[in-house]
Write a protein that holds these residues in place. Structure first.
Motif, PDB file in Angstrom:
ATOM      1  N   ALA A   2       0.824  -1.204   0.000  1.00 28.26           N
ATOM      2  CA  ALA A   2       0.000   0.000   0.000  1.00 28.26           C
ATOM      3  C   ALA A   2       0.860   1.257   0.000  1.00 28.26           C
ATOM      4  CB  ALA A   2      -0.939  -0.003   1.207  1.00 28.26           C
ATOM      5  N   GLY A   3       1.970   1.245   0.729  1.00 27.10           N
ATOM      6  CA  GLY A   3       2.850   2.407   0.771  1.00 27.10           C
ATOM      7  C   GLY A   3       3.461   2.710  -0.575  1.00 27.10           C
ATOM      8  N   GLU A   4       3.908   1.683  -1.272  1.00 24.84           N
ATOM      9  CA  GLU A   4       4.477   1.868  -2.603  1.00 24.84           C
ATOM     10  C   GLU A   4       3.438   2.454  -3.548  1.00 24.84           C
ATOM     11  OE1 GLU A   4       7.009  -1.015  -5.453  1.00 24.84           O
ATOM     12  OE2 GLU A   4       4.906  -1.590  -5.244  1.00 24.84           O
ATOM     13  N   ALA A   5       2.235   1.879  -3.538  1.00 24.74           N
ATOM     14  CA  ALA A   5       1.176   2.356  -4.425  1.00 24.74           C
ATOM     15  C   ALA A   5       0.768   3.780  -4.088  1.00 24.74           C
ATOM     16  CB  ALA A   5      -0.027   1.418  -4.348  1.00 24.74           C
ATOM     17  N   ALA A   6       0.700   4.119  -2.784  1.00 24.98           N
ATOM     18  CA  ALA A   6       0.314   5.470  -2.384  1.00 24.98           C
ATOM     19  C   ALA A   6       1.323   6.494  -2.871  1.00 24.98           C
ATOM     20  CB  ALA A   6       0.173   5.549  -0.862  1.00 24.98           C
TER      21      ALA A   6
END
Length: 385
Positions: free
Chosen positions: A313-317
């Motif tokens: 999720a952090g990478e995508a955000a």
């Protein structure tokens, strides 16, 4: 794999669009120029139950997720009314309170945030720390059963319209590394010892930025949010939603600009044909459209991953925020160019949104720090800092 919005999400988007259309960009710009708040629009969105759409139902929220808050944010921006405090109050502070707050803290603060009747803003940035949160100098020291906070915070949005500030402070130092151990504190915006100075910007925005000074500000022990010393880990549960909502705002701004440009390219005629006939204008618009739709897809993925609690999720955000900021800036620039000289005229309502698109390239996290993150975490390259 289904990329269609749910019926509930489609209904939400349509309802927000209807509210936003009643106000529009002229309203937003007039408020900004007058130094006033977009209170009427905020209240309309709040009364419809959309400000706290991502927050728990038991505390007055919609019981949905960041995906739905992103829809609200994007649709408002797509009608020329980007409400940037959605990025802060429900996205960061609301998320952190819902996840780490005690039952008493959740009951005290979440209903007002969810209803939109109250706002909480977030204070992490400092003038000498930049993006290096380990070097924050704002310090919280124990004082009996409470704490005293001293330090400075920089570029803090909306303090003048908030009930409280969620302040990130250092409460210790890690042995060996010397990095600060961080903790989160809820501070009343009118607390004794908390002073603020507006930062003058060449930006037309209803939300103002402030320099905060905390001079021995005392808070009771029940104002510590989460575990002492675990603040940095906790913060990122709020910063990923912040990036996603920032991306949604960028996507909405881009949609607004492209809609205006496409309408103008269809209506404006030169040499007997609409100017959109010419590939010199049509192709840049098409390229910008493609970039915006790619950014919207990544934003959708990031919101889904955050709501589902899946890895990545952090990478995508971060990728969503990067893509949306770049796409928005390009879309606004292309829209100005399509309008020619009219692109700079207030009558056409394009150029004044350039600042918002440009700000999103730098805040809430700069494109360079996102590139650092992707290089290190996605490509496994050596850390550069």
């Amino acid at each position: 794999m289904d990329f269609r919005e749910t019926p509930e999400q489609t209904m939400l988007r349509e309802a927000v669009a209807k509210i936003a259309a009643d106000y529009g960009h002229d309203y937003f710009l007039a408020k900004a120029k007058a130094g006033e708040k977009t209170t009427e629009l905020w209240q309309a969105v709040s009364q419809a139950g959309f400000v706290g759409v991502n927050l728990p139902e038991e505390h007055g929220g919609g019981g949905m997720g960041i995906s739905e808050l992103a829809i609200v944010t994007e649709e408002l921006a797509a009608h020329g009314c980007p409400l940037m405090l959605l990025m802060v109050s429900p996205a960061i502070c609301g998320t952190l309170l819902a996840r780490f707050g005690t039952p008493e803290q959740r009951e005290r603060w979440l209903p007002a945030i969810a209803s939109g009747e109250g706002k909480m803003v977030f204070a992490i940035t400092e003038p000498d720390a930049g993006s290096n949160s380990h070097k924050l100098e704002t310090v919280a020291t124990r004082d009996g059963d409470g704490w005293r906070l001293s330090g400075r915070k920089y570029y803090i949005s909306g303090v003048d319209e908030a009930d409280a500030v969620l302040v990130v402070s250092r409460t210790g130092v890690e042995e060996g590394s010397g990095r600060g151990r961080l903790s989160l504190f809820i501070v009343d915006s009118d607390a004794p010892g908390l002073d603020r100075t507006p930062i003058e910007l060449h930006v037309n925005a209803p939300e103002r930025q402030f320099f905060l000074f905390l001079d021995d500000v005392r808070v009771s022990g029940d104002r510590l949010l989460g575990d002492e010393g675990d603040g940095l880990r906790q913060v990122f549960h709020g910063l990923n939603p912040e990036r996603i909502i920032g991306a949604a705002a960028g996507n909405g701004i881009a949609r607004y600009a492209l809609a205006k440009a496409a309408a103008y390219a269809n209506q404006r005629q030169v040499w007997g044909v609409p100017i959109g006939t010419h590939q010199g204008l049509a192709h840049p618009l098409a390229e910008a459209k493609i970039e915006v739709e790619l950014a919207r897809l990544m934003t959708q993925k990031a919101a889904w991953a955050t709501d589902a609690g899946v890895p990545g999720a952090g990478e995508a955000a971060n990728m969503a925020k990067y893509a949306a900021a770049e796409a928005a800036l390009h879309a606004v620039d292309v829209a100005i160019q399509v309008h020619g000289g009219n692109g700079f005229a207030a009558e056409y309502g394009i150029a004044d949104l350039w600042w918002m698109a440009r700000v999103l390239r730098t805040a809430p996290v700069s494109r360079e720090m996102i590139l650092n993150y992707v290089a290190e975490h996605s490509l496994r390259l050596p850390r550069s800092y």
